[in-house]
Scaffold this motif. Structure first.
Motif, PDB file in Angstrom:
ATOM      1  N   GLN A  71     -37.295  -0.503  71.404  1.00  0.00           N
ATOM      2  CA  GLN A  71     -36.443  -1.408  72.171  1.00  0.00           C
ATOM      3  C   GLN A  71     -35.101  -0.736  72.415  1.00  0.00           C
ATOM      4  O   GLN A  71     -34.508  -0.182  71.489  1.00  0.00           O
ATOM      5  CB  GLN A  71     -36.245  -2.729  71.417  1.00  0.00           C
ATOM      6  CG  GLN A  71     -37.515  -3.530  71.239  1.00  0.00           C
ATOM      7  CD  GLN A  71     -38.120  -3.941  72.573  1.00  0.00           C
ATOM      8  OE1 GLN A  71     -37.425  -4.407  73.471  1.00  0.00           O
ATOM      9  NE2 GLN A  71     -39.420  -3.743  72.707  1.00  0.00           N
ATOM     10  N   PRO A  72     -34.584  -0.778  73.646  1.00  0.00           N
ATOM     11  CA  PRO A  72     -33.302  -0.135  73.923  1.00  0.00           C
ATOM     12  C   PRO A  72     -32.166  -0.796  73.145  1.00  0.00           C
ATOM     13  O   PRO A  72     -32.170  -2.004  72.911  1.00  0.00           O
ATOM     14  CB  PRO A  72     -33.103  -0.348  75.428  1.00  0.00           C
ATOM     15  CG  PRO A  72     -34.373  -0.888  75.961  1.00  0.00           C
ATOM     16  CD  PRO A  72     -35.188  -1.389  74.821  1.00  0.00           C
ATOM     17  N   LEU A  73     -31.209   0.004  72.756  1.00  0.00           N
ATOM     18  CA  LEU A  73     -29.971  -0.478  72.144  1.00  0.00           C
ATOM     19  C   LEU A  73     -28.837  -0.259  73.132  1.00  0.00           C
ATOM     20  O   LEU A  73     -28.908   0.607  74.004  1.00  0.00           O
ATOM     21  CB  LEU A  73     -29.683   0.279  70.841  1.00  0.00           C
ATOM     22  CG  LEU A  73     -30.652   0.035  69.685  1.00  0.00           C
ATOM     23  CD1 LEU A  73     -30.353   0.987  68.526  1.00  0.00           C
ATOM     24  CD2 LEU A  73     -30.584  -1.408  69.217  1.00  0.00           C
ATOM     25  N   GLU A  74     -27.777  -1.021  72.967  1.00  0.00           N
ATOM     26  CA  GLU A  74     -26.618  -0.915  73.854  1.00  0.00           C
ATOM     27  C   GLU A  74     -25.677   0.186  73.381  1.00  0.00           C
ATOM     28  O   GLU A  74     -24.561  -0.064  72.945  1.00  0.00           O
ATOM     29  CB  GLU A  74     -25.879  -2.259  73.920  1.00  0.00           C
ATOM     30  CG  GLU A  74     -26.636  -3.341  74.649  1.00  0.00           C
ATOM     31  CD  GLU A  74     -26.842  -3.029  76.124  1.00  0.00           C
ATOM     32  OE1 GLU A  74     -25.912  -2.494  76.767  1.00  0.00           O
ATOM     33  OE2 GLU A  74     -27.941  -3.303  76.630  1.00  0.00           O
ATOM     34  N   GLY A  75     -26.166   1.421  73.412  1.00  0.00           N
ATOM     35  CA  GLY A  75     -25.334   2.559  73.099  1.00  0.00           C
ATOM     36  C   GLY A  75     -25.300   2.935  71.628  1.00  0.00           C
ATOM     37  O   GLY A  75     -25.932   2.310  70.770  1.00  0.00           O
ATOM     38  N   ILE A  76     -24.531   3.974  71.354  1.00  0.00           N
ATOM     39  CA  ILE A  76     -24.480   4.535  70.015  1.00  0.00           C
ATOM     40  C   ILE A  76     -23.856   3.570  69.013  1.00  0.00           C
ATOM     41  O   ILE A  76     -24.221   3.581  67.833  1.00  0.00           O
ATOM     42  CB  ILE A  76     -23.778   5.915  70.027  1.00  0.00           C
ATOM     43  CG1 ILE A  76     -24.111   6.713  68.762  1.00  0.00           C
ATOM     44  CG2 ILE A  76     -22.287   5.780  70.233  1.00  0.00           C
ATOM     45  CD1 ILE A  76     -25.544   7.143  68.664  1.00  0.00           C
ATOM     46  N   ALA A  77     -22.942   2.720  69.440  1.00  0.00           N
ATOM     47  CA  ALA A  77     -22.329   1.742  68.520  1.00  0.00           C
ATOM     48  C   ALA A  77     -23.384   0.784  67.970  1.00  0.00           C
ATOM     49  O   ALA A  77     -23.321   0.393  66.798  1.00  0.00           O
ATOM     50  CB  ALA A  77     -21.215   0.973  69.207  1.00  0.00           C
ATOM     51  N   ALA A  78     -24.360   0.427  68.781  1.00  0.00           N
ATOM     52  CA  ALA A  78     -25.444  -0.440  68.305  1.00  0.00           C
ATOM     53  C   ALA A  78     -26.320   0.293  67.293  1.00  0.00           C
ATOM     54  O   ALA A  78     -26.801  -0.293  66.331  1.00  0.00           O
ATOM     55  CB  ALA A  78     -26.276  -0.950  69.477  1.00  0.00           C
TER      56      ALA A  78
END
Length: 139
Positions: free
Chosen positions: A3-10
């Motif tokens: 599942q995609p995450l909203e960038g490296i912070a996620a």
């Protein structure tokens, strides 16, 4: 399914610590994907393979538990090299920039790590990337 995450912070949040991005120059990326993977996260660099002999993909999993198992059809037996387990598979059905595939796994700093490299990588380049992961190289 990742599942995609909203960038490296996620990915940082999922791990409860900064994701251990390699501290080394990598080949030019066309795009980067950050996804959930098992209980951890994975960052995948889809590389510019427009030059002959260029590798096509690099992915790094980090998590408190081992990454999900992956079958490498016609793959080699796992080989322990200086604290890192190496496996390879030819991937004859893939385009040249994505074959063969190399899978390196190790543990460091309480984390399980897996580097997946697709394409014509040499062992020295892969060892350098592993060594450049900031929580330890496993060597």
């Amino acid at each position: 399914m990742h599942q995609p995450l909203e960038g490296i912070a996620a990915a940082d949040e999922r791990l409860g610590r900064p994701f251990p991005l390699p501290q080394i120059a990598l080949p030019l990326a066309r795009w980067v994907e950050v996804t959930e993977c098992g209980s951890g996260a994975e960052v995948a660099w889809n590389l510019d393979d427009s030059r002959p002999g260029a590798p096509g993909r690099l992915a790094l999993y980090a998590g408190r538990e081992p990454p999900p198992a992956r079958e490498l059809r016609d793959g080699s037996e796992p080989e322990l090299r200086a604290g890192t387990v190496w496996r390879t598979a030819p991937l004859p059905e893939a385009q040249p920039a994505l074959r063969p595939v190399y899978e390196l796994t190790w543990e460091a700093g309480g984390m399980h790590l897996r580097l997946t490299a697709q394409g014509p990588w040499d062992d020295a380049a892969l060892r350098a990337i592993v060594a450049a992961v900031p929580i330890g190289s496993g060597e």
